[in-house]
Design an enzyme around this catalytic site. Structure first.
Site, PDB file in Angstrom:
ATOM      1  N   GLN A 126       0.893  -1.113  -0.094  1.00 29.91           N
ATOM      2  CA  GLN A 126       0.038   0.022  -0.054  1.00 29.91           C
ATOM      3  C   GLN A 126       0.915   1.296   0.072  1.00 29.91           C
ATOM      4  O   GLN A 126       2.193   1.191   0.562  1.00 29.91           O
ATOM      5  CB  GLN A 126      -0.882   0.119   1.078  1.00 29.91           C
ATOM      6  CG  GLN A 126      -2.234  -0.699   1.233  1.00 29.91           C
ATOM      7  CD  GLN A 126      -1.990  -2.141   1.673  1.00 29.91           C
ATOM      8  OE1 GLN A 126      -1.198  -2.449   2.698  1.00 29.91           O
ATOM      9  NE2 GLN A 126      -3.144  -2.920   1.728  1.00 29.91           N
ATOM     10  N   ASN A 161      -4.206   1.015  -2.302  1.00 31.37           N
ATOM     11  CA  ASN A 161      -3.802  -0.285  -2.527  1.00 31.37           C
ATOM     12  C   ASN A 161      -2.874  -0.320  -3.643  1.00 31.37           C
ATOM     13  O   ASN A 161      -3.014   0.631  -4.599  1.00 31.37           O
ATOM     14  CB  ASN A 161      -5.067  -1.359  -2.693  1.00 31.37           C
ATOM     15  CG  ASN A 161      -5.669  -1.974  -1.330  1.00 31.37           C
ATOM     16  OD1 ASN A 161      -5.066  -1.877  -0.560  1.00 31.37           O
ATOM     17  ND2 ASN A 161      -6.763  -2.394  -1.498  1.00 31.37           N
ATOM     18  N   CYS A 202      -6.163   0.609   7.097  1.00 29.25           N
ATOM     19  CA  CYS A 202      -4.990  -0.381   7.180  1.00 29.25           C
ATOM     20  C   CYS A 202      -4.474  -0.244   8.527  1.00 29.25           C
ATOM     21  O   CYS A 202      -3.779   0.636   8.918  1.00 29.25           O
ATOM     22  CB  CYS A 202      -4.008   0.030   6.089  1.00 29.25           C
ATOM     23  SG  CYS A 202      -2.713  -1.076   6.144  1.00 29.25           S
ATOM     24  N   GLY A 203      -4.419  -1.275   9.408  1.00 26.52           N
ATOM     25  CA  GLY A 203      -4.136  -1.302  10.351  1.00 26.52           C
ATOM     26  C   GLY A 203      -2.516  -1.216  10.515  1.00 26.52           C
ATOM     27  O   GLY A 203      -1.853  -0.685  11.581  1.00 26.52           O
ATOM     28  N   ASN A 245     -13.081  -0.989   7.234  1.00 26.51           N
ATOM     29  CA  ASN A 245     -13.078  -1.861   5.551  1.00 26.51           C
ATOM     30  C   ASN A 245     -13.706  -3.133   6.080  1.00 26.51           C
ATOM     31  O   ASN A 245     -13.801  -3.940   6.942  1.00 26.51           O
ATOM     32  CB  ASN A 245     -11.620  -2.030   5.100  1.00 26.51           C
ATOM     33  CG  ASN A 245     -10.601  -2.434   6.090  1.00 26.51           C
ATOM     34  OD1 ASN A 245     -11.077  -2.929   7.091  1.00 26.51           O
ATOM     35  ND2 ASN A 245      -9.247  -2.463   5.535  1.00 26.51           N
ATOM     36  N   HIS A 279     -14.311  -7.112   5.965  1.00 25.77           N
ATOM     37  CA  HIS A 279     -13.904  -8.374   6.052  1.00 25.77           C
ATOM     38  C   HIS A 279     -14.751  -9.503   6.197  1.00 25.77           C
ATOM     39  O   HIS A 279     -15.814  -9.548   6.869  1.00 25.77           O
ATOM     40  CB  HIS A 279     -12.946  -8.492   7.534  1.00 25.77           C
ATOM     41  CG  HIS A 279     -11.669  -7.685   7.387  1.00 25.77           C
ATOM     42  ND1 HIS A 279     -10.519  -7.752   6.894  1.00 25.77           N
ATOM     43  CD2 HIS A 279     -11.494  -6.103   7.752  1.00 25.77           C
ATOM     44  CE1 HIS A 279      -9.530  -6.822   7.096  1.00 25.77           C
ATOM     45  NE2 HIS A 279     -10.293  -5.877   7.430  1.00 25.77           N
ATOM     46  N   GLU A 315      -5.904  -9.842   0.784  1.00 23.20           N
ATOM     47  CA  GLU A 315      -6.352  -8.504   0.546  1.00 23.20           C
ATOM     48  C   GLU A 315      -7.083  -7.874  -0.426  1.00 23.20           C
ATOM     49  O   GLU A 315      -6.267  -8.075  -1.604  1.00 23.20           O
ATOM     50  CB  GLU A 315      -5.334  -7.447   1.432  1.00 23.20           C
ATOM     51  CG  GLU A 315      -4.973  -7.696   2.717  1.00 23.20           C
ATOM     52  CD  GLU A 315      -4.076  -6.415   3.310  1.00 23.20           C
ATOM     53  OE1 GLU A 315      -4.529  -5.280   3.367  1.00 23.20           O
ATOM     54  OE2 GLU A 315      -3.022  -6.882   3.794  1.00 23.20           O
ATOM     55  N   ARG A 316      -7.974  -7.217  -0.399  1.00 24.21           N
ATOM     56  CA  ARG A 316      -8.484  -6.539  -1.897  1.00 24.21           C
ATOM     57  C   ARG A 316      -7.532  -5.641  -2.704  1.00 24.21           C
ATOM     58  O   ARG A 316      -7.005  -4.831  -1.710  1.00 24.21           O
ATOM     59  CB  ARG A 316      -9.953  -6.088  -1.538  1.00 24.21           C
ATOM     60  CG  ARG A 316      -9.948  -4.854  -0.617  1.00 24.21           C
ATOM     61  CD  ARG A 316     -11.399  -4.286  -0.620  1.00 24.21           C
ATOM     62  NE  ARG A 316     -11.231  -3.295   0.461  1.00 24.21           N
ATOM     63  CZ  ARG A 316     -12.246  -2.346   0.557  1.00 24.21           C
ATOM     64  NH1 ARG A 316     -13.299  -2.149  -0.078  1.00 24.21           N
ATOM     65  NH2 ARG A 316     -11.811  -1.570   1.621  1.00 24.21           N
ATOM     66  N   CYS A 337      -1.810  -8.411   7.913  1.00 27.46           N
ATOM     67  CA  CYS A 337      -3.145  -7.472   7.811  1.00 27.46           C
ATOM     68  C   CYS A 337      -3.877  -6.793   9.226  1.00 27.46           C
ATOM     69  O   CYS A 337      -4.105  -7.949   9.997  1.00 27.46           O
ATOM     70  CB  CYS A 337      -3.987  -8.143   7.044  1.00 27.46           C
ATOM     71  SG  CYS A 337      -5.634  -7.035   6.744  1.00 27.46           S
ATOM     72  N   THR A 354      -5.895  -4.696  10.142  1.00 29.57           N
ATOM     73  CA  THR A 354      -7.605  -4.899  10.225  1.00 29.57           C
ATOM     74  C   THR A 354      -7.946  -6.262   9.987  1.00 29.57           C
ATOM     75  O   THR A 354      -9.100  -6.670  10.786  1.00 29.57           O
ATOM     76  CB  THR A 354      -8.327  -3.981   9.159  1.00 29.57           C
ATOM     77  OG1 THR A 354      -7.796  -4.406   7.992  1.00 29.57           O
ATOM     78  CG2 THR A 354      -7.882  -2.422   9.534  1.00 29.57           C
ATOM     79  N   GLY A 355      -7.485  -7.076   9.245  1.00 29.79           N
ATOM     80  CA  GLY A 355      -7.825  -8.370   9.078  1.00 29.79           C
ATOM     81  C   GLY A 355      -7.517  -9.241  10.678  1.00 29.79           C
ATOM     82  O   GLY A 355      -8.404 -10.144  11.021  1.00 29.79           O
TER      83      GLY A 355
END
Length: 278
Positions: A46, A67, A76-77, A160, A162, A211-212, A220, A222-223
Site C-alpha cells: 500500500q 492499494n 489499514c491497521g 474496511n 472483512h 487483501e482486496r 493485515c 484490520t484483518g
C-alpha cells in the site's frame, strides 16, 4: 516532479509513506500503481499519504491508504502503526497519542515506551449495510456460496470490510484459490478482505489474509482485528488474543460488546528513505 518517500514495514506488510504536509502531491491511480510496482517503482502493498486534517480540532492528521492496484481504501491497521512512527520520525509531531482522520472514521495511535504502537481501531460494525454486505439481518456467521459449494464466514467492518473463515490448518488453507473468489463475491459490493483463521487456543490464533487489491500479504492489521472480533462473537476466543501472521505477531484486545473499540498492538519499522521521479 520528484517525490520524497519513506519505505516502511509492519510485520512484513510494506508501505511507501509520503509526507503530503510539507510537499505538494496528487496521487492518481496511475502514480500509485507505479510506486507500488516491485520492478518499476519502489514496491509495496500500500501507499500511505499523510495530509493535514480536515478538522484540526479533532485530529492531528489525515491518513489516506491506496492499494497496489491504485484504489483508495478506508483503513489499514499495519499502515496505521507505520503512520505513527513516520510522523514522529519526520518531526511532524512529538505527541505519543495521535488522533488521525481516515475514510473509515477517527482512530487514535499510541506510541508505547518500547517503540511498539497501539492503535484504537474504533468499534467493529456488524450491520450488513455498514460493511457493506448483502444479508437480510445481522448474524454471527453467514453461508457464502463459492465455487459450487458453500463456506461459513463471519462478516465485519473494521473501517474496511472483512470476511473471516475458520480453517483447520492455516498453512493448508486455500488462500490462493478461495481468497480471490471471496474478495470479488457479489454479496460484497465494494469487495472484501478474506481472512483464513486457525484457532489454536482461546487466546491464540494463526491467520492469513487475502487483501482486496493487494492479494495475500505478510500481515493485515484490520484483518487480525476482524478475525478476533468474529471469533469472539462466535464464542471461540477470549478478550485478549495473540494473532500470528506470516510476518509476525499482533496482540488484539476487544471486550466483546458492540460499542467497545478494538485495540491492536504491534511493531512498525522504517526501512529506507529516497526520492523518485513521477
Amino acid at each position: 516532479m520528484t517525490l520524497s518517500f519513506t519505505k516502511m514495514q509492519g510485520l512484513g506488510n510494506d508501505f511507501v509513506v509520503i509526507d503530503g504536509v510539507r510537499q505538494a502531491i496528487e496521487l492518481t491511480p496511475e502514480r500509485v500503481r507505479f510506486l507500488a510496482h516491485r520492478r518499476l517503482g519502489v514496491g509495496c502493498d500500500q501507499v500511505l499519504l499523510v495530509e493535514p486534517p480536515a478538522d484540526p480540532a479533532r485530529a492531528a492528521f489525515r491518513y489516506r491508504i491506496f492499494n497496489a492496484d491504485g484504489g483508495e481504501v478506508e483503513q489499514c491497521g499495519n499502515g496505521a502503526r507505520c503512520f505513527a512512527v513516520f510522523v514522529r520520525d519526520q518531526g511532524l509531531t512529538d505527541q505519543t497519542l495521535i488522533p488521525v482522520e481516515t475514510a473509515g472514521g477517527l482512530i487514535r495511535l499510541q506510541v508505547e515506551d518500547n517503540g511498539q504502537v497501539t492503535v484504537n481501531m474504533g468499534r467493529p460494525r456488524f450491520e450488513p449495510a455498514e460493511i457493506p454486505f448483502e444479508a437480510p439481518a445481522v448474524a454471527p456467521s453467514y453461508p457464502l456460496e463459492v465455487g459450487g459449494g458453500s463456506v461459513e464466514i463471519g462478516a465485519v467492518s473494521m473501517g474496511n470490510p472483512h470476511a473471516v473463515v475458520r480453517v483447520e490448518d492455516v498453512l493448508k488453507a486455500p488462500v490462493e484459490s478461495l481468497g480471490p473468489i471471496i474478495e470479488s463475491h457479489p454479496r460484497f459490493p465494494r469487495r472484501v478482505n478474506a481472512g483464513f483463521m486457525e484457532v489454536l487456543a482461546r487466546d491464540h490464533v494463526r491467520l492469513r489474509v487475502f487483501e482486496r487489491g493487494a492479494g495475500e500479504t505478510q500481515a493485515c492489521g484490520t484483518g487480525a482485528c476482524a478475525a478476533v472480533v468474529s471469533g469472539r462473537t462466535r464464542g471461540w476466543l477470549d478478550e485478549r488474543v495473540a494473532v500470528d501472521l506470516p510476518g509476525g505477531r499482533l496482540v488484539i484486545q476487544w471486550q466483546g460488546c458492540e460499542d467497545a473499540p478494538v485495540f491492536m498492538t504491534g511493531p512498525a519499522t522504517s526501512v529506507f528513505t529516497g526520492n523518485i521521479k513521477l
